[in-house]
Write a protein that holds these residues in place. Structure first.
Motif, short mmCIF file in Angstrom:
data_model
loop_
_atom_site.label_atom_id
_atom_site.label_comp_id
_atom_site.label_asym_id
_atom_site.label_seq_id
_atom_site.Cartn_x
_atom_site.Cartn_y
_atom_site.Cartn_z
N LEU A 63 0.83 -1.20 0.00
CA LEU A 63 0.00 0.00 0.00
C LEU A 63 0.87 1.26 0.00
O LEU A 63 0.64 2.19 -0.80
CB LEU A 63 -0.90 0.00 1.24
CG LEU A 63 -1.63 1.31 1.53
CD1 LEU A 63 -2.67 1.59 0.46
CD2 LEU A 63 -2.27 1.28 2.92
N ILE A 64 1.87 1.30 0.86
CA ILE A 64 2.72 2.49 0.96
C ILE A 64 3.55 2.68 -0.31
O ILE A 64 3.77 3.82 -0.75
CB ILE A 64 3.62 2.39 2.21
CG1 ILE A 64 2.75 2.42 3.47
CG2 ILE A 64 4.65 3.51 2.26
CD1 ILE A 64 3.50 2.13 4.75
N ALA A 65 3.98 1.59 -0.92
CA ALA A 65 4.72 1.69 -2.17
C ALA A 65 3.86 2.32 -3.26
O ALA A 65 4.33 3.18 -4.03
CB ALA A 65 5.21 0.31 -2.61
N VAL A 66 2.60 1.93 -3.34
CA VAL A 66 1.69 2.50 -4.35
C VAL A 66 1.41 3.97 -4.05
O VAL A 66 1.46 4.82 -4.96
CB VAL A 66 0.37 1.69 -4.39
CG1 VAL A 66 -0.66 2.39 -5.27
CG2 VAL A 66 0.62 0.28 -4.89
N LEU A 67 1.13 4.29 -2.79
CA LEU A 67 0.89 5.69 -2.43
C LEU A 67 2.12 6.55 -2.70
O LEU A 67 2.01 7.67 -3.21
CB LEU A 67 0.51 5.78 -0.95
CG LEU A 67 -0.84 5.19 -0.54
CD1 LEU A 67 -0.96 5.18 0.98
CD2 LEU A 67 -1.99 5.98 -1.16
#
Length: 347
Positions: free
Chosen positions: A333-337
């Motif tokens: 999730l953090i990588a995508v954000l």
């Protein structure tokens, strides 16, 4: 410090006071030397990550496992708690307000939004995987802001037991190390410029050392923007912990009685803010900043070795399966954000 590890009243022949800390602190010092040597030989391996790994190895190898659980434990627990706080204070010397403002208001808004969404999303994911609220809070803090340092700060603000920080630190170290290996492989498939990759790294990788190790694979341009974006996330440590402290006071407040409540902002977080302000004045010469950075690495490295030495792999495998899945989902999730923010920051 956990009640189960509290030492009984010293008897005859049992070390007292500071003498009880020496075996653990000596072990941490030896581990630090080894971590820095390995980092010097293989710069892509951050010294702080190596400190955690060496701590885990020390806890689980037959020769050293008894030592870390026995005579060395008081000193290792002291390092994991108190030296961590000293390292967080000195971390402020790496953050200059001018460097952060140079990113521009759009970048600052985007980075703040990524931190907020990462924190909320990671906490929700952790709860969906049925992790305890305390663990979910620490994992969300570490993943969204600055790794183990943020976990230590949040644990102090919320008066969370030292033993409860062990699993979150292990997870944030594992996923940060995963980023070092995975993100550079995606540069060409995603057709990212060096600047975009650097901003992505700074917005999504957990620990400062891990950011440097990841971004430097794409060159100086990537590293320069990665460090500034990352330190902007680090700057948010103070307001996030202040909000957590205020919420904690409200939740514990007896009827009209403030006695015994924890401070909204611990002294070491105020120290962090003071160091940010001092760095931002430009008064400190480069030599002082380098000395501060070196001392910070020593303190945080010793703290991370202490925390790693409390990780028992067998227990982790039995109880940490859901936590690992939650951490990997949060990492994605953090990588995508972070990638979405990076594409908007560098246009």
């Amino acid at each position: 410090m956990p009640v189960s590890r509290s030492s009984p009243t010293p008897g005859p022949g049992r070390p007292r006071g500071a003498a009880r800390l020496l075996p653990g602190l000596a072990a941490a010092a030896v581990a630090l030397v080894l971590a820095f040597l390995i980092h010097a030989l293989v710069p892509s391996l951050p010294a702080m990550t190596l400190a955690v790994v060496l701590g885990v190895l020390a806890a689980n190898l037959p020769v050293t496992g008894g030592w870390t659980a026995g005579r060395a434990r008081p000193g290792l627990d002291f390092a994991g708690k108190h030296l961590m706080r000293g390292g967080i204070v000195l971390l402020g010397l790496k953050v200059g307000i001018g460097d952060v403002l140079d990113l521009g208001w759009l970048a600052l808004v985007l980075i703040t939004a990524v931190v907020a969404a990462s924190f909320g999303g990671t906490y929700l994911i952790s709860r969906l995987f049925r992790l305890p609220p305390v663990t979910a809070l620490l994992v969300a803090t570490g993943f969204s802001i600055c790794g183990a340092s943020a976990i230590g700060a949040m644990a102090a603000v919320r008066r969370i037991r030292h033993v409860d920080t062990v699993l979150p630190v292990a997870l944030v170290t594992l996923c940060g190390t995963l980023a070092i290996g995975v993100l550079p492989l995606l540069v060409h498939p995603l057709r990212l410029s060096a600047e975009v990759f650097g901003a992505w790294t700074g917005a999504s990788v957990h620990d400062v050392g891990q950011v440097v190790a990841t971004a430097q694979t794409a060159g100086p341009a990537a590293l320069a923007i990665a460090v500034v974006v990352k330190l902007t996330r680090v700057l948010l440590l103070a307001p996030v912990t202040a909000l957590a402290g205020a919420h904690h006071r409200i939740s514990l407040r007896p009827a009209g009685d403030d006695a015994g409540l924890p401070p909204v902002v611990p002294l070491f977080v105020l120290g962090f803010v003071a160091m940010v302000a001092l760095r931002s004045t430009g008064w400190l010469a480069d030599g002082w900043l380098e000395a501060g950075a070196m001392l910070q690495d020593v303190l945080l490295g010793a703290a991370l070795f202490g925390l790693g030495s409390a990780v028992r792999i067998r227990t982790l495998l039995l109880t940490g399966g859901r936590a690992l899945l939650a951490a990997l989902a949060s990492w994605l999730l953090i990588a995508v954000l972070g990638l979405a923010a990076a594409l908007l920051i560098v246009r």
